[in-house]
Structures are given as structure tokens and as C-alpha cells.
Design a protein around this motif. Structure first.
Motif, PDB file in Angstrom:
ATOM      1  N   HIS A   1     -20.749  43.651   7.650  1.00 10.63           N
ATOM      2  CA  HIS A   1     -20.103  42.966   8.774  1.00 10.63           C
ATOM      3  C   HIS A   1     -18.873  43.683   9.328  1.00 10.63           C
ATOM      4  O   HIS A   1     -18.531  43.508  10.497  1.00 10.63           O
TER       5      HIS A   1
ATOM      6  N   GLU B   1     -17.057  44.054  15.735  1.00 13.94           N
ATOM      7  CA  GLU B   1     -18.323  43.408  15.394  1.00 13.94           C
ATOM      8  C   GLU B   1     -19.504  44.022  16.147  1.00 13.94           C
ATOM      9  O   GLU B   1     -20.627  44.070  15.637  1.00 13.94           O
TER      10      GLU B   1
ATOM     11  N   HIS C   1     -20.232  37.174  13.486  1.00 12.35           N
ATOM     12  CA  HIS C   1     -19.547  36.597  12.335  1.00 12.35           C
ATOM     13  C   HIS C   1     -18.152  36.071  12.660  1.00 12.35           C
ATOM     14  O   HIS C   1     -17.616  35.236  11.933  1.00 12.35           O
ATOM     15  N   LEU C   2     -17.552  36.508  13.765  1.00 11.34           N
ATOM     16  CA  LEU C   2     -16.216  36.036  14.124  1.00 11.34           C
ATOM     17  C   LEU C   2     -16.218  34.723  14.918  1.00 11.34           C
ATOM     18  O   LEU C   2     -15.204  34.022  14.970  1.00 11.34           O
ATOM     19  N   ARG C   3     -17.334  34.408  15.532  1.00 12.57           N
ATOM     20  CA  ARG C   3     -17.347  33.279  16.471  1.00 12.57           C
ATOM     21  C   ARG C   3     -16.897  31.959  15.857  1.00 12.57           C
ATOM     22  O   ARG C   3     -16.044  31.261  16.446  1.00 12.57           O
ATOM     23  N   PRO C   4     -17.397  31.566  14.703  1.00 10.68           N
ATOM     24  CA  PRO C   4     -16.952  30.266  14.159  1.00 10.68           C
ATOM     25  C   PRO C   4     -15.457  30.232  13.858  1.00 10.68           C
ATOM     26  O   PRO C   4     -14.821  29.174  14.004  1.00 10.68           O
ATOM     27  N   ASN C   5     -14.886  31.371  13.453  1.00 10.17           N
ATOM     28  CA  ASN C   5     -13.462  31.372  13.113  1.00 10.17           C
ATOM     29  C   ASN C   5     -12.555  31.282  14.333  1.00 10.17           C
ATOM     30  O   ASN C   5     -11.347  31.062  14.197  1.00 10.17           O
TER      31      ASN C   5
ATOM     32  N   SER D   1     -18.983  33.223   7.921  1.00 13.00           N
ATOM     33  CA  SER D   1     -17.640  33.060   8.468  1.00 13.00           C
ATOM     34  C   SER D   1     -16.693  32.448   7.445  1.00 13.00           C
ATOM     35  O   SER D   1     -15.523  32.823   7.357  1.00 13.00           O
ATOM     36  N   THR D   2     -17.204  31.519   6.665  1.00 12.72           N
ATOM     37  CA  THR D   2     -16.380  30.901   5.630  1.00 12.72           C
ATOM     38  C   THR D   2     -16.044  31.913   4.526  1.00 12.72           C
ATOM     39  O   THR D   2     -14.902  31.994   4.071  1.00 12.72           O
TER      40      THR D   2
ATOM     41  N   ASP E   1     -15.764  34.973   4.850  1.00  6.56           N
ATOM     42  CA  ASP E   1     -14.933  36.020   5.437  1.00  6.56           C
ATOM     43  C   ASP E   1     -13.446  35.661   5.412  1.00  6.56           C
ATOM     44  O   ASP E   1     -12.595  36.493   5.722  1.00  6.56           O
TER      45      ASP E   1
ATOM     46  N   LEU F   1     -12.603  25.473  10.814  1.00 10.58           N
ATOM     47  CA  LEU F   1     -14.034  25.486  10.528  1.00 10.58           C
ATOM     48  C   LEU F   1     -14.531  24.102  10.151  1.00 10.58           C
ATOM     49  O   LEU F   1     -15.620  23.693  10.552  1.00 10.58           O
TER      50      LEU F   1
END
Length: 388
Positions: free
Chosen positions: A268, A289, A320-324, A353-354, A356, A369
Motif C-alpha cells: 500500500h 497511493e 486505502h486512504l479514503r476511509p481515513n 484503513s483501520t 493503517d 472511522l
């Protein structure tokens, strides 16, 4: 383990005066009190002799001295002792010379923990290379000449990493030293075999230790050279308190044991060293990303992954960054769009994401989150993420 088929085979070999041993991983797992999926047996009987005495069963010579015995949903493989087993080139077709005694067979095996046998007639443990002691001391060693064993079959270097990941054992000094010398020989092995071992390495309980082994032995240089630039690359403490590579290992370890999820965790942040900039004393990794996703695409191809697996891994890396980035300013339409974009990958994307989150902002990001999960009715997913 003592199934009806197993007992029938044991009786037939005993009455025919052939030796019969439980060998390899089945013995290791028995001593570790772990369930073994496969039953592998060894014998001094040649393939033709086995086919003759086992004619009442559905049997097939599957090659290189191994007879598979099938009954209902059960399969037992019986292999003639091997004195020599050498591999050449990339076709993985071995040169096999049959042996007459169990000691010869055990001598050519990969690690001492797999170089044990149980005599099925007497029940005696055959352990000429102190494999039981290695299990107790959590050591990974090769029975005799490390370099010869690794040169004959370079895949054993990845198998070493797999056992380290699964069992947490310490590799011997000679194993590490000889693997360094022979690391380039891993290129003789098919990429499909790389993938089979890497999948299992990533799913182990001690995956960080296994990744360290791949780095220490330089094997990583030949199978995943893209990770090397990430070693020693500092990150802003506000986001991550370790360098990129150390952070990456933590993320892999923090992820649930899902193959594609852990591959995405490994890949990632590959783009970070390639886009790193310094501005007003701050380190930035703008659009890393996107670069990571392109590198992941190449790596999936190199490992001959399926289109389905490749598609998911690349998606997870790219997003992978979107949820954060979620905040209470997101409208319902933004949440719905996020859910629709993620589709079947939603649960794994949220898990990545969690995992990360390894910064000093853990509580803040976790709270964001958690709110996002409620927004998308995350309770519908039988998941595994806990919040402090």
C-alpha cells in the motif's frame, strides 16, 4: 489420523513385509499437537510393488515414486524412499533416485523439523537430525549441508520464510548465511511457486519475523525489489511514528488473515519513496497511493496472480486512504458513493484503513472511522475491528 483407509494400508504393508513410515509434516504436526491436513507415508516398496499390493483400492502413480490412494473423500499418498532428489532449471521436474532405508530419505529433506518419521509397525520415532529438539527449542535448521540443500531446490528458502511465519522459529546462522549466498537462485523457481509460498507467509502469525528474514537474506531483492526504497524513509510523526518499511510490516501484521488484504497491506505504501517531497520542513507523499497502485499492478503480474485477486489488491491499494479522510462534513450522498465504489471490497478496505492507523492520532482517526462505520451500517458485516 487413524482412519479406516489408513489402518487398511498399514495392515497390507505389514503383511507384505514392506516398511511403512509416517513422514514429514505429518510427524512435525503430531509432535506440535496440531491437526495435519495431509497424511504422507514413506516406504521401501517401489511404485509397481505398491500398485500390486494395493490393487483393491483406487490407486494412481502421480509421479516420482508417489502413489495416491483414493477412497471416498480421503486421499493418502505413499512415496518410495528417495536417496537423491535434485531440481534443475525452472520446470521443477526433479531427478529422483530411489532409496532402500528411511535414513537416506530423511537426509535429503529440507529442515530437521521435517526430517522425522514414525515407524507405523513399531511406533518408534526416527529422528536422526534432532528434529524434536529443534521443535522444542523453536529452531529452523537444515539436516546436513545447508548450501547443497538450498542449491538443489531454491524454493526451500521461501519455505524457510513460511515456517518462520507460521511457527515463529529462529533460523540458524548457517541457514541465513547460505541463503544470502544463494538468494539469486530463487529466480530459477516459477513465479506461481513464489505466489504459493508468499500467500502462506503473509497469513502466518509471525509474518513480521518472516519479512525480516526475506530482507536479511536479500531474497526480497529478487522477488519484491520495490520494497527496498521504503526502508529508512522517515514519515511525519503526526501520521506514522516509524519509517515506511517498519510501518508497512505493522500494517500487514495488524490486518486480519485474508490473503488479498495482507497483500494490499504489503504494497500500500510502495509509492511513498518515489513521490516524497520536502516543503517548509515537512515531508509529503502526495498521490503516493496512485503510484503504489501502479507498482502493485506490476507485482501482481509478476506473481501470476489471478485477475480477480489482482483487481481487488490494486483497488485496495489505490483507495486505502479514503476511509481515513472521513469527517462529519461528508454528506449522505458521499457515504453512499463511497459504499458503491467499494462494492464487494468494502469490508477489506475498511480493515486496511483501520490497520493503517499507527500514528499518534490513533484516537482521532479511530473515532472518525467509527462514525463512518455507523453511517454505512457497518454492524451488518461480521467483522473484527475493535476500537479503543
Amino acid at each position: 489420523m487413524q482412519t479406516k483407509l489408513f489402518k487398511q494400508i498399514k495392515k497390507i504393508f505389514q503383511e507384505s513385509h514392506y516398511q511403512l513410515y509416517l513422514v514429514g509434516g505429518a510427524v512435525r504436526d503430531k509432535l506440535l499437537k496440531r491437526e495435519s491436513k495431509d497424511i504422507d507415508l514413506g516406504t521401501n516398496a517401489r511404485p509397481k510393488e505398491m500398485l500390486s499390493i494395493l490393487r483393491e483400492f483406487n490407486c494412481k502413480h502421480i509421479g516420482f515414486g508417489t502413489i495416491a490412494v483414493y477412497k471416498d473423500s480421503e486421499t493418502i499418498e505413499i512415496t518410495t524412499f528417495r536417496k537423491i532428489e535434485k531440481y534443475s532449471g525452472v520446470d521443477r521436474i526433479p531427478e529422483v533416485v530411489y532409496g532402500d532405508c528411511i535414513d537416506e530419505d530423511l537426509e535429503r529433506r529440507d529442515f530437521t523439523i521435517n526430517a522425522m518419521a514414525i515407524d507405523l509397525i513399531s511406533g518408534k520415532l526416527i529422528d536422526p537430525y534432532f528434529g524434536e529438539s529443534a521443535l522444542k527449542n523453536r529452531q529452523l535448521r537444515i539436516p546436513k549441508d545447508d548450501k547443497l540443500v538450498l542449491r538443489e531446490d531454491p524454493l526451500r528458502m521461501l519455505r524457510a520464510a513460511r515456517f518462520i511465519s507460521e511457527l515463529g522459529f529462529e533460523p540458524s546462522y548457517s541457514l541465513v548465511s547460505d541463503a544470502i549466498d544463494l538468494a539469486s537462485h530463487i529466480l530459477f523457481i516459477s513465479r506461481e511457486r513464489w505466489l504459493m509460498e508468499m500467500d502462506r507467509i503473509l497469513l502466518g502469525n509471525h509474518v513480521k519475523k518472516a519479512l525480516d528474514f526475506l530482507v536479511d537474506t536479500k531474497i526480497i531483492n529478487f522477488i519484491l525489489p520495490e520494497v527496498i526504497p521504503s526502508m529508512g524513509v522517515e514519515q511525519p510523526e503526526e501520521y506514522h511514528h516509524k519509517d515506511v518499511w517498519e510501518h508497512t510490516k505493522d500494517v500487514v501484521d495488524n490486518c486480519p488473515k485474508n490473503k488479498n488484504l495482507r497483500w494490499a497491506a504489503l504494497l500500500h505504501d510502495l509509492g511513498k519513496p518515489r513521490v516524497m517531497t520536502h516543503k517548509k520542513g515537512q515531508i509529503h507523499f502526495y498521490r503516493h497511493e496512485e503510484v503504489s497502485a501502479k507498482l502493485a499492478d506490476h507485482i501482481c503480474g509478476r506473481f501470476r496472480m489471478s485477475n480477480q485477486d489482482s483487481k481487488e489488491i490494486i483497488f485496495l491499494v489505490r483507495n486505502h486512504l479514503r476511509p481515513n479522510f472521513y469527517s462529519d462534513k461528508w454528506r449522505d450522498s458521499a457515504v453512499r458513493r463511497f459504499v458503491l465504489d467499494a462494492g464487494d471490497y468494502l469490508a477489506n478496505l475498511l480493515a486496511l484503513s483501520t490497520a493503517d492507523i499507527t500514528s499518534h492520532r490513533v484516537s482521532r482517526v479511530n473515532a472518525g472511522l467509527k462514525n463512518l462505520f455507523f453511517e454505512i451500517k457497518f454492524y451488518e458485516f461480521p467483522f473484527f475491528i475493535c476500537f479503543q
